[in-house]
Design a protein around this motif. Structure first.
Motif, short mmCIF file in Angstrom:
data_model
loop_
_atom_site.label_atom_id
_atom_site.label_comp_id
_atom_site.label_asym_id
_atom_site.label_seq_id
_atom_site.Cartn_x
_atom_site.Cartn_y
_atom_site.Cartn_z
N ARG A 237 0.79 -1.09 0.06
CA ARG A 237 0.09 0.02 -0.14
C ARG A 237 0.92 1.29 -0.17
NH1 ARG A 237 -3.35 -0.52 5.01
NH2 ARG A 237 -3.84 1.83 4.67
N THR A 238 2.13 1.24 0.49
CA THR A 238 2.98 2.31 0.51
C THR A 238 3.92 2.54 -0.59
OG1 THR A 238 4.32 1.32 2.14
CG2 THR A 238 2.55 2.61 3.02
N ALA A 239 3.75 1.41 -1.42
CA ALA A 239 4.92 1.48 -2.59
C ALA A 239 5.02 2.84 -3.42
CB ALA A 239 4.39 0.37 -3.66
N MET A 240 3.82 3.73 -3.53
CA MET A 240 3.80 4.70 -4.44
C MET A 240 4.59 5.98 -3.56
SD MET A 240 0.47 4.97 -6.64
CE MET A 240 0.81 6.47 -7.24
N GLN A 241 4.11 5.80 -2.32
CA GLN A 241 4.89 6.67 -1.45
C GLN A 241 6.47 6.59 -1.29
OE1 GLN A 241 2.95 7.20 2.45
NE2 GLN A 241 0.77 6.84 1.67
N ARG A 242 6.64 5.36 -1.06
CA ARG A 242 8.38 5.01 -1.01
C ARG A 242 8.71 5.62 -2.34
NH1 ARG A 242 6.56 0.25 0.55
NH2 ARG A 242 6.79 -0.69 -1.66
N ARG A 243 8.30 5.55 -3.57
CA ARG A 243 8.47 5.95 -4.78
C ARG A 243 8.73 7.73 -4.61
NH1 ARG A 243 4.63 5.94 -8.97
NH2 ARG A 243 4.26 7.78 -7.86
N ASP A 244 7.54 8.46 -4.32
CA ASP A 244 7.51 9.79 -4.21
C ASP A 244 8.53 10.08 -3.28
OD1 ASP A 244 5.68 9.46 -6.22
OD2 ASP A 244 3.92 10.01 -4.59
N LEU A 245 8.78 9.66 -2.07
CA LEU A 245 9.68 9.90 -1.08
C LEU A 245 11.13 9.95 -1.52
CD1 LEU A 245 8.09 8.72 2.08
CD2 LEU A 245 8.42 10.93 1.72
#
Length: 148
Positions: free
Chosen positions: A109-117
């Motif tokens: 669920r946090t894959a996109m957040q990791r990429r954005d961060l």
């Protein structure tokens, strides 16, 4: 608290509870001002409430808000504190990477957040003179604008 409620997410790391309130308050304050002590206290209370009474879903929603603040800072918003954005970004990214060791869908669920961060942190480091480990190469950039 329900016996069915999973608390495993609470054991990841204490850094978000310790470091995010001051960093988030600084990100919510115009760059040329210190965050008011009341704003730092409100963030600290919010994090405490999420940890003590919240769920992993609510916690991840909060970290999603923090991610958005970091990404906005990396895009050059004049109201953002680059050092606070670096601190908040590193803390959330580390947290999200540790989710891989927990049961459930938190890591996915946090894959996109990791990429954005990762992208935001790279931009912040490049534009604010820090090495890849997040340590400042310039003096005077090691403190948050926190009054706490």
């Amino acid at each position: 608290m329900s016996a069915r409620r999973s608390l495993v997410w609470l054991g990841l790391t204490p850094e978000p509870e310790q470091e995010l309130p001051a960093a988030v308050a600084a990100l919510r304050t115009p760059a040329d001002n210190r965050p008011p002590a009341a704003l730092v206290a409100a963030e600290r209370h919010r994090v405490e409430r999420l940890v003590l009474r919240g769920t992993q879903r609510g916690w991840l929603r909060y970290l999603g808000e923090v991610t958005d603040l970091v990404v906005e800072a990396a895009e050059g918003s004049a109201t953002d504190d680059p050092q606070a954005a670096l601190v908040a970004g590193e803390v959330v990214l580390d947290h999200h990477r540790m989710l891989i060791g927990l049961p459930g869908t938190g890591y996915a669920r946090t894959a996109m957040q990791r990429r954005d961060l990762e992208g935001a942190l790279a931009r912040l480091r490049a534009s604010h003179g820090t090495d890849p480990s997040g340590h400042s190469r310039h003096t005077g950039h090691s403190e948050l604008r926190s009054t706490a």
